[in-house]
Design a protein around this motif. Structure first.
Motif, PDB file in Angstrom:
ATOM      1  N   VAL A  10     -37.834  -1.827 -14.985  1.00  0.00           N
ATOM      2  CA  VAL A  10     -38.978  -2.744 -14.994  1.00  0.00           C
ATOM      3  C   VAL A  10     -38.899  -3.671 -16.208  1.00  0.00           C
ATOM      4  O   VAL A  10     -39.054  -4.890 -16.092  1.00  0.00           O
ATOM      5  N   ALA A  11     -38.644  -3.108 -17.391  1.00  0.00           N
ATOM      6  CA  ALA A  11     -38.552  -3.916 -18.616  1.00  0.00           C
ATOM      7  C   ALA A  11     -37.419  -4.939 -18.513  1.00  0.00           C
ATOM      8  O   ALA A  11     -37.582  -6.104 -18.902  1.00  0.00           O
ATOM      9  N   ALA A  12     -36.286  -4.524 -17.960  1.00  0.00           N
ATOM     10  CA  ALA A  12     -35.135  -5.425 -17.840  1.00  0.00           C
ATOM     11  C   ALA A  12     -35.416  -6.564 -16.861  1.00  0.00           C
ATOM     12  O   ALA A  12     -35.102  -7.724 -17.139  1.00  0.00           O
ATOM     13  N   VAL A  13     -36.014  -6.255 -15.722  1.00  0.00           N
ATOM     14  CA  VAL A  13     -36.306  -7.288 -14.724  1.00  0.00           C
ATOM     15  C   VAL A  13     -37.330  -8.277 -15.264  1.00  0.00           C
ATOM     16  O   VAL A  13     -37.175  -9.495 -15.112  1.00  0.00           O
ATOM     17  N   ILE A  14     -38.374  -7.778 -15.920  1.00  0.00           N
ATOM     18  CA  ILE A  14     -39.379  -8.677 -16.485  1.00  0.00           C
ATOM     19  C   ILE A  14     -38.753  -9.543 -17.572  1.00  0.00           C
ATOM     20  O   ILE A  14     -38.959 -10.762 -17.609  1.00  0.00           O
ATOM     21  N   GLY A  15     -37.967  -8.942 -18.455  1.00  0.00           N
ATOM     22  CA  GLY A  15     -37.314  -9.708 -19.517  1.00  0.00           C
ATOM     23  C   GLY A  15     -36.379 -10.774 -18.973  1.00  0.00           C
ATOM     24  O   GLY A  15     -36.371 -11.922 -19.448  1.00  0.00           O
ATOM     25  N   LEU A  16     -35.567 -10.419 -17.991  1.00  0.00           N
ATOM     26  CA  LEU A  16     -34.638 -11.375 -17.383  1.00  0.00           C
ATOM     27  C   LEU A  16     -35.405 -12.524 -16.721  1.00  0.00           C
ATOM     28  O   LEU A  16     -35.069 -13.696 -16.913  1.00  0.00           O
ATOM     29  N   SER A  17     -36.423 -12.188 -15.963  1.00  0.00           N
ATOM     30  CA  SER A  17     -37.214 -13.214 -15.281  1.00  0.00           C
ATOM     31  C   SER A  17     -37.860 -14.164 -16.278  1.00  0.00           C
ATOM     32  O   SER A  17     -37.848 -15.385 -16.086  1.00  0.00           O
ATOM     33  N   GLN A  18     -38.408 -13.613 -17.339  1.00  0.00           N
ATOM     34  CA  GLN A  18     -39.031 -14.457 -18.353  1.00  0.00           C
ATOM     35  C   GLN A  18     -37.996 -15.350 -19.033  1.00  0.00           C
ATOM     36  O   GLN A  18     -38.265 -16.524 -19.291  1.00  0.00           O
ATOM     37  N   LEU A  20     -35.384 -16.582 -17.736  1.00  0.00           N
ATOM     38  CA  LEU A  20     -34.999 -17.619 -16.783  1.00  0.00           C
ATOM     39  C   LEU A  20     -36.167 -18.522 -16.389  1.00  0.00           C
ATOM     40  O   LEU A  20     -35.992 -19.460 -15.611  1.00  0.00           O
ATOM     41  N   GLY A  21     -37.355 -18.219 -16.896  1.00  0.00           N
ATOM     42  CA  GLY A  21     -38.532 -19.020 -16.568  1.00  0.00           C
ATOM     43  C   GLY A  21     -39.046 -18.785 -15.166  1.00  0.00           C
ATOM     44  O   GLY A  21     -39.676 -19.655 -14.566  1.00  0.00           O
ATOM     45  N   ILE A  22     -38.778 -17.597 -14.630  1.00  0.00           N
ATOM     46  CA  ILE A  22     -39.206 -17.247 -13.271  1.00  0.00           C
ATOM     47  C   ILE A  22     -40.442 -16.368 -13.357  1.00  0.00           C
ATOM     48  O   ILE A  22     -40.501 -15.423 -14.145  1.00  0.00           O
ATOM     49  N   GLN A  23     -41.439 -16.669 -12.528  1.00  0.00           N
ATOM     50  CA  GLN A  23     -42.654 -15.862 -12.499  1.00  0.00           C
ATOM     51  C   GLN A  23     -42.336 -14.457 -11.990  1.00  0.00           C
ATOM     52  O   GLN A  23     -41.589 -14.285 -11.033  1.00  0.00           O
ATOM     53  N   VAL A  24     -42.915 -13.460 -12.639  1.00  0.00           N
ATOM     54  CA  VAL A  24     -42.685 -12.059 -12.280  1.00  0.00           C
ATOM     55  C   VAL A  24     -43.858 -11.555 -11.442  1.00  0.00           C
ATOM     56  O   VAL A  24     -45.010 -11.688 -11.846  1.00  0.00           O
ATOM     57  N   VAL A  25     -43.539 -10.968 -10.281  1.00  0.00           N
ATOM     58  CA  VAL A  25     -44.549 -10.385  -9.409  1.00  0.00           C
ATOM     59  C   VAL A  25     -44.210  -8.910  -9.216  1.00  0.00           C
ATOM     60  O   VAL A  25     -43.162  -8.580  -8.675  1.00  0.00           O
ATOM     61  N   ALA A  26     -45.104  -8.041  -9.676  1.00  0.00           N
ATOM     62  CA  ALA A  26     -44.911  -6.597  -9.485  1.00  0.00           C
ATOM     63  C   ALA A  26     -45.621  -6.182  -8.203  1.00  0.00           C
ATOM     64  O   ALA A  26     -46.811  -6.463  -8.024  1.00  0.00           O
ATOM     65  N   GLU A  27     -44.904  -5.526  -7.337  1.00  0.00           N
ATOM     66  CA  GLU A  27     -45.474  -5.067  -6.077  1.00  0.00           C
ATOM     67  C   GLU A  27     -45.646  -3.560  -6.110  1.00  0.00           C
ATOM     68  O   GLU A  27     -44.877  -2.845  -6.736  1.00  0.00           O
ATOM     69  N   GLY A  28     -46.677  -3.078  -5.430  1.00  0.00           N
ATOM     70  CA  GLY A  28     -46.884  -1.645  -5.295  1.00  0.00           C
ATOM     71  C   GLY A  28     -47.525  -0.991  -6.504  1.00  0.00           C
ATOM     72  O   GLY A  28     -47.305   0.191  -6.751  1.00  0.00           O
ATOM     73  N   VAL A  29     -48.354  -1.725  -7.247  1.00  0.00           N
ATOM     74  CA  VAL A  29     -49.043  -1.150  -8.408  1.00  0.00           C
ATOM     75  C   VAL A  29     -50.146  -0.231  -7.885  1.00  0.00           C
ATOM     76  O   VAL A  29     -51.078  -0.684  -7.229  1.00  0.00           O
ATOM     77  N   GLU A  30     -50.015   1.064  -8.177  1.00  0.00           N
ATOM     78  CA  GLU A  30     -50.941   2.048  -7.622  1.00  0.00           C
ATOM     79  C   GLU A  30     -51.759   2.790  -8.664  1.00  0.00           C
ATOM     80  O   GLU A  30     -52.736   3.448  -8.311  1.00  0.00           O
ATOM     81  N   ASP A  44     -46.456 -11.330 -14.898  1.00  0.00           N
ATOM     82  CA  ASP A  44     -47.326 -12.437 -14.538  1.00  0.00           C
ATOM     83  C   ASP A  44     -48.358 -12.095 -13.466  1.00  0.00           C
ATOM     84  O   ASP A  44     -49.523 -12.468 -13.569  1.00  0.00           O
ATOM     85  N   VAL A  45     -47.917 -11.422 -12.408  1.00  0.00           N
ATOM     86  CA  VAL A  45     -48.763 -11.168 -11.249  1.00  0.00           C
ATOM     87  C   VAL A  45     -48.477  -9.762 -10.744  1.00  0.00           C
ATOM     88  O   VAL A  45     -47.338  -9.298 -10.803  1.00  0.00           O
ATOM     89  N   ALA A  46     -49.515  -9.106 -10.228  1.00  0.00           N
ATOM     90  CA  ALA A  46     -49.320  -7.769  -9.655  1.00  0.00           C
ATOM     91  C   ALA A  46     -50.134  -7.642  -8.380  1.00  0.00           C
ATOM     92  O   ALA A  46     -51.165  -8.299  -8.216  1.00  0.00           O
ATOM     93  N   GLN A  47     -49.656  -6.795  -7.504  1.00  0.00           N
ATOM     94  CA  GLN A  47     -50.405  -6.465  -6.294  1.00  0.00           C
ATOM     95  C   GLN A  47     -50.172  -5.004  -5.973  1.00  0.00           C
ATOM     96  O   GLN A  47     -49.180  -4.422  -6.372  1.00  0.00           O
TER      97      GLN A  47
END
Length: 85
Positions: A10-18, A20-30, A44-47
């Motif tokens: 999770v940390a790596a994907v968020i860091g990489l996306s940031q 690259l200037g890509i918005q991060v959307v986390a899916e399946g936040v329970e 940036d965004v969660a669902q």
């Protein structure tokens, strides 16, 4: 996220996306724990079920108008856990 490998991914994907200037959307936040980790990592965004369960499209406008971080803050107070800032 009790699994250290999952937390690292999770940390790596968020860091990489940031980077690259890509918005991060986390899916399946329970859970509150997942929400706090994502907030701390500046996702940036969660669902997911923690935010809202699936609903009929007619209910979406009312949900959007009434949803706020206050709802999550009240859950945090009830659970005794800290909400990440």
């Amino acid at each position: 996220m009790g699994n250290p490998d999952a937390a690292a991914i999770v940390a790596a994907v968020i860091g990489l996306s940031q980077s690259l200037g890509i918005q991060v959307v986390a899916e399946g936040v329970e859970t509150l724990e997942q929400w706090n980790i994502l907030q701390h990592k500046k996702c940036d965004v969660a669902q997911g079920y923690f935010i809202a369960k699936a609903m009929n499209n007619a209910r979406v406008p009312d949900f959007i108008r009434s949803w706020s971080l206050d709802r999550i803050s009240s859950m945090t107070l009830q659970s005794g856990r800290q909400l990440a800032s």
